[in-house]
Design an enzyme around this catalytic site. Structure first.
Site, PDB file in Angstrom:
ATOM      1  N   GLY A  46       0.785  -1.221   0.000  1.00  0.00           N
ATOM      2  CA  GLY A  46       0.000   0.000   0.000  1.00  0.00           C
ATOM      3  C   GLY A  46       0.821   1.276   0.000  1.00  0.00           C
ATOM      4  O   GLY A  46       0.282   2.341   0.254  1.00  0.00           O
TER       5      GLY A  46
ATOM      6  N   TYR B 146      12.448   1.184 -10.864  1.00  0.00           N
ATOM      7  CA  TYR B 146      11.284   2.057 -10.725  1.00  0.00           C
ATOM      8  C   TYR B 146      10.575   2.184 -12.073  1.00  0.00           C
ATOM      9  O   TYR B 146      11.167   2.619 -13.056  1.00  0.00           O
ATOM     10  CB  TYR B 146      11.704   3.436 -10.202  1.00  0.00           C
ATOM     11  CG  TYR B 146      10.544   4.392 -10.026  1.00  0.00           C
ATOM     12  CD1 TYR B 146       9.490   4.089  -9.172  1.00  0.00           C
ATOM     13  CD2 TYR B 146      10.494   5.599 -10.719  1.00  0.00           C
ATOM     14  CE1 TYR B 146       8.423   4.953  -9.013  1.00  0.00           C
ATOM     15  CE2 TYR B 146       9.429   6.477 -10.566  1.00  0.00           C
ATOM     16  CZ  TYR B 146       8.397   6.141  -9.701  1.00  0.00           C
ATOM     17  OH  TYR B 146       7.336   7.001  -9.552  1.00  0.00           O
TER      18      TYR B 146
ATOM     19  N   GLU C 201       1.237  -6.940  -5.747  1.00  0.00           N
ATOM     20  CA  GLU C 201       0.871  -7.655  -4.536  1.00  0.00           C
ATOM     21  C   GLU C 201      -0.493  -8.308  -4.732  1.00  0.00           C
ATOM     22  O   GLU C 201      -1.189  -8.003  -5.706  1.00  0.00           O
ATOM     23  CB  GLU C 201       0.860  -6.741  -3.305  1.00  0.00           C
ATOM     24  CG  GLU C 201       0.208  -5.399  -3.468  1.00  0.00           C
ATOM     25  CD  GLU C 201       0.551  -4.445  -2.312  1.00  0.00           C
ATOM     26  OE1 GLU C 201      -0.282  -4.320  -1.416  1.00  0.00           O
ATOM     27  OE2 GLU C 201       1.639  -3.841  -2.319  1.00  0.00           O
TER      28      GLU C 201
ATOM     29  N   ARG D 259      -8.508 -10.340   0.323  1.00  0.00           N
ATOM     30  CA  ARG D 259      -9.744  -9.864   0.967  1.00  0.00           C
ATOM     31  C   ARG D 259     -10.714  -9.403  -0.110  1.00  0.00           C
ATOM     32  O   ARG D 259     -10.346  -9.280  -1.278  1.00  0.00           O
ATOM     33  CB  ARG D 259      -9.414  -8.664   1.874  1.00  0.00           C
ATOM     34  CG  ARG D 259      -8.820  -7.503   1.079  1.00  0.00           C
ATOM     35  CD  ARG D 259      -8.751  -6.198   1.836  1.00  0.00           C
ATOM     36  NE  ARG D 259      -8.373  -5.099   0.970  1.00  0.00           N
ATOM     37  CZ  ARG D 259      -7.129  -4.718   0.699  1.00  0.00           C
ATOM     38  NH1 ARG D 259      -6.100  -5.368   1.226  1.00  0.00           N
ATOM     39  NH2 ARG D 259      -6.895  -3.704  -0.110  1.00  0.00           N
TER      40      ARG D 259
HETATM   41  C1  MV4 Z   1       6.139   0.722  -7.745  1.00  0.00           C
HETATM   42  C2  MV4 Z   1       6.056   1.861  -8.582  1.00  0.00           C
HETATM   43  C3  MV4 Z   1       6.976   1.958  -9.605  1.00  0.00           C
HETATM   44  N1  MV4 Z   1       7.907   0.995  -9.777  1.00  0.00           N
HETATM   45  N2  MV4 Z   1       7.084  -0.203  -7.975  1.00  0.00           N
HETATM   46  C4  MV4 Z   1       2.718   1.980  -4.648  1.00  0.00           C
HETATM   47  C5  MV4 Z   1       1.907   1.093  -3.752  1.00  0.00           C
HETATM   48  C6  MV4 Z   1       2.485  -0.270  -3.839  1.00  0.00           C
HETATM   49  N3  MV4 Z   1       1.451  -1.234  -4.012  1.00  0.00           N
HETATM   50  C7  MV4 Z   1       3.388  -0.233  -5.004  1.00  0.00           C
HETATM   51  N4  MV4 Z   1       3.493   1.122  -5.460  1.00  0.00           N
HETATM   52  C8  MV4 Z   1       4.311   1.438  -6.497  1.00  0.00           C
HETATM   53  N5  MV4 Z   1       5.279   0.530  -6.757  1.00  0.00           N
HETATM   54  C9  MV4 Z   1       7.950  -0.039  -8.944  1.00  0.00           C
HETATM   55  N6  MV4 Z   1       8.903  -0.972  -9.146  1.00  0.00           N
HETATM   56  C10 MV4 Z   1       5.074   2.804  -8.336  1.00  0.00           C
HETATM   57  C11 MV4 Z   1       4.202   2.613  -7.282  1.00  0.00           C
HETATM   58  C12 MV4 Z   1       3.232   3.651  -7.077  1.00  0.00           C
HETATM   59  C13 MV4 Z   1       1.867   3.439  -7.276  1.00  0.00           C
HETATM   60  C14 MV4 Z   1       1.368   2.193  -7.593  1.00  0.00           C
HETATM   61  C15 MV4 Z   1       0.022   1.992  -7.787  1.00  0.00           C
HETATM   62  C16 MV4 Z   1      -0.830   3.070  -7.629  1.00  0.00           C
HETATM   63  C17 MV4 Z   1      -0.378   4.304  -7.287  1.00  0.00           C
HETATM   64  C18 MV4 Z   1       0.975   4.510  -7.089  1.00  0.00           C
HETATM   65  C19 MV4 Z   1       1.432   5.776  -6.766  1.00  0.00           C
HETATM   66  C20 MV4 Z   1       2.759   5.968  -6.564  1.00  0.00           C
HETATM   67  C21 MV4 Z   1       3.655   4.910  -6.704  1.00  0.00           C
END
Ligand code: MV4
Length: 446
Positions: free
Chosen positions: A165, A203, A289, A293
Site C-alpha cells: 500500500g 522504478y 501484490e 480480501r
Molecule cells: C512501484 C512503482 C513503480 N515501480 N514499484 C505503490 C503502492 C504499492 N502497491 C506499489 N506502489 C508502487 N510501486 C515499482 N517498481 C510505483 C508505485 C506507485 C503506485 C502504484 C500503484 C498506484 C499508485 C501509485 C502511486 C505511486 C507509486
C-alpha cells in the site's frame, strides 16, 4: 450451510455483507464500538454486540472481544470485510481453532502474500512477471549501490518487505540519493511494520494500477473476473475505480487474467481476492501484490459482470464449487469514493453531523453507504461515507450518469469529495482515458 454470520466490521461494508446474508437466508450479527451505537449496520443486523471503546484497537481490531461476541451469539462464521482484521493471519487462525469459519483465506494463504519478497519469489516460480530487482533483502547500502549501478539501473525504488500500500517506499533517481533513501526506508519500515527488511526494484515510471479480481475454491478451481483500473489515487488512497480499464485491450486482459490465475493457483488460493499489477506505457505488466480480501472497489466488478461477489465469497467458504469460467465486462462502471474530506484543503478529514442528505438514484446508479440525515461521522475511523457507482453501456455514458448523480448528491454539515469528483468528470484527460497513477499529482481544484 451457515445459519449465523458475524460481521467483524463497520460502515458500508458491514451493511453490504448484511444485505447479501439476508438474500441467502443467513442470520447476521453486528459488532460495534461505542462510537457506532447509532450506525445502520447495528440497526440492520438481526443481533448486535458492543465490543468496546471507539479506538479500533479496543474494538474492531480486538480479537478477544470479537471472538467473545461470536461465542455468545453462536456464530457459525465471521466475515471480516476489508481493513481491520481482514488480512490478519492470526485472526484467521484463531477462528479456525474455535471452529468458526473465517470467510476468507487460510492463515497460510494470508502469510504467503503478506511478506512481499516471499510473494515475489512465489510469483517467479509460478511464471508471473515481476519487476526486476534485488530478488531478496538488501544487506547493506553498499550492496544497494552496486545492484542499482551494475544490475538494476536507476531509477530504482526501495520497498519494505513487510509493507504494501505504499508505506515506506523510496524512489532513488541516482547514486547520490541512495544513502539517505536507504536509511529512511529502513527506519520507516521498522517503525511501521516492526520489520526493517527492505528490497529493491527497478522504478517503473508513470504506471497504470490495474488489478484483476479472482476467485478460487477448495477444489483447486480458480477463475478471473476481469480488471479494475485504480490509477486515480492520491497518496495511495484510491478515489475512483472503474471496469473495464480504458487502457485495457482484449489481448492484455487475456494475458493479465491468465497471470492472475497463476498467482492465485500458486498459493492454492481459496476465496475471492485481487492480484494487483503495475502496467507500463508499453503494456508490459508486473505483479505488485495480492490482496487476500474483498476490496472497497469490488462493486464495479459486480456491476459489469452482474455477479454478487460477497455471495460467491460466502458460498466458497461453505465449501461450494465455483463455475470455473472467467467473466468479462458487459457494461462500464465507475465508482467515486465519497469521503468526509475537504478537497479544497488538502483532503483534510471533516467528521461531524450530516445535517441534510439527498442520495442520488435513477437509472444506472448504485449507492453503497451507511449514512443518513442526522448521522454523526465519528473521527476514529476512515473518512469514506459512501460509494457512488454509475453503470452504463459505454464509458462516456457512465461518466455522464456519474456527473448527473454527483449533481443530485446533497450532503450538508460536513465537507465531502463530491466537488472533486464533479471536476474530475469534466476533466478532458480523464474523459479521454488519458491518465496514470501520476494524474492526481498535478490535478488542481478550480
Ligand atoms: C512501484 C512503482 C513503480 N515501480 N514499484 C505503490 C503502492 C504499492 N502497491 C506499489 N506502489 C508502487 N510501486 C515499482 N517498481 C510505483 C508505485 C506507485 C503506485 C502504484 C500503484 C498506484 C499508485 C501509485 C502511486 C505511486 C507509486
Amino acid at each position: 450451510m451457515f445459519k449465523k454470520v458475524l460481521i467483524a466490521n463497520r460502515g458500508e461494508i458491514a451493511l453490504r455483507v448484511i444485505r447479501t446474508c439476508r438474500e441467502m437466508g443467513i442470520q447476521t450479527i453486528a459488532v460495534y464500538s461505542t462510537a457506532d451505537k447509532d450506525s445502520l449496520h447495528v440497526k440492520f443486523a438481526d443481533e448486535a454486540v458492543c465490543i468496546g471503546r471507539p479506538q479500533s484497537a479496543d474494538s474492531y481490531l480486538n480479537i478477544q472481544h470479537i471472538m467473545a461476541a461470536a461465542e455468545i451469539t453462536n456464530a457459525d462464521a465471521i466475515h471480516p470485510g476489508y481493513g481491520f482484521l481482514a488480512e490478519n493471519a492470526k485472526f484467521s487462525q484463531i477462528c479456525q481453532e474455535h471452529g468458526i469459519k473465517f470467510i476468507g483465506p487460510t492463515p497460510a494463504m494470508i502469510h504467503g502474500m503478506g511478506d512481499k519478497i516471499t510473494a515475489k519469489e512465489t510469483m517467479i516460480k509460478a511464471g508471473v512477471p515481476v519487476v526486476p530487482g534485488s530478488g531478496g533483502l538488501l544487506k547493506s547500502v553498499e550492496e544497494a549501490k552496486l545492484l542499482a549501478k551494475e544490475k538494476v539501473g536507476y531509477p530504482v525504488i526501495l520497498k519494505a518487505t513487510a509493507g504494501g500500500g505504499g508505506k515506506g517506499m523510496r524512489i532513488v533517481w541516482d547514486e547520490s540519493e541512495m544513502e539517505k533513501a536507504y536509511e529512511t526506508a529502513k527506519m520507516e519500515a521498522a517503525a511501521s511494520f516492526k520489520n526493517d527488511g527492505i528490497y529493491m526494484e527497478k522504478y517503473v515510471e508513470e504506471p497504470h494500477h490495474i488489478e484483476i479480481q479472482i476467485a478460487g475454491d477448495q477444489y483447486g478451481n480458480v477463475c478471473h473476473l476481469s480488471e479494475r483500473d485504480c490509477s486515480i489515487q492520491r497518496r495511495h488512497q484510491k478515489l475512483v475505480e472503474e471496469s473495464p480499464s480504458p487502457f485495457m485491450t482484449p489481448e492484455l486482459r487475456e494475458k493479465m487474467g491468465a497471470a492472475a490465475i497463476k498467482a492465485a493457483a500458486a498459493i492454492n488460493y481459496e476465496s475471492v481476492g485481487t492480484v494487483e499489477f503495475l502496467v507500463d506505457k508499453n503494456r508490459d505488466f508486473y505483479f505488485m501484490e495480492m490482496n487476500t480480501r474483498i476490496q472497497v472497489e469490488h462493486c464495479v466488478t459486480e456491476e459489469v459482470i452482474n455477479f454478487d461477489l460477497i455471495k460467491e465469497q460466502i458460498k466458497i467458504a461453505m465449501g461450494e464449487k465455483i463455475s470455473g469460467q472467467n467473466y468479462f465486462p458487459e457494461m462500464h462502471a465507475i465508482e467515486c469514493r465519497i469521503n468526509a474530506e475537504d478537497p479544497y484543503n488538502d483532503f483534510r478529514p471533516s467528521p461531524g453531523k450530516i445535517t441534510e442528505l439527498n442520495t442520488p438514484g435513477g437509472h444506472g446508479v448504485r449507492v453503497d453507504s451507511h449514512v443518513y440525515a442526522g448521522y454523526v461521522i465519528p473521527p476514529y475511523y476512515d473518512s469514506m461515507i459512501s460509494k457512488l457507482i454509475a453503470i452504463a453501456r459505454t464509458r462516456e455514458e457512465a461518466i455522464h450518469t456519474m456527473y448527473r448523480a454527483l449533481s443530485e448528491y446533497v450532503i450538508e454539515g460536513v465537507k465531502t469529495t463530491i466537488p472533486f469528483h464533479l471536476q474530475l468528470m469534466q476533466n478532458e484527460d480523464f474523459i479521454n482515458g488519458n491518465f496514470t497513477t501520476k494524474f492526481l499529482e498535478t490535478f488542481k481544484m478550480k
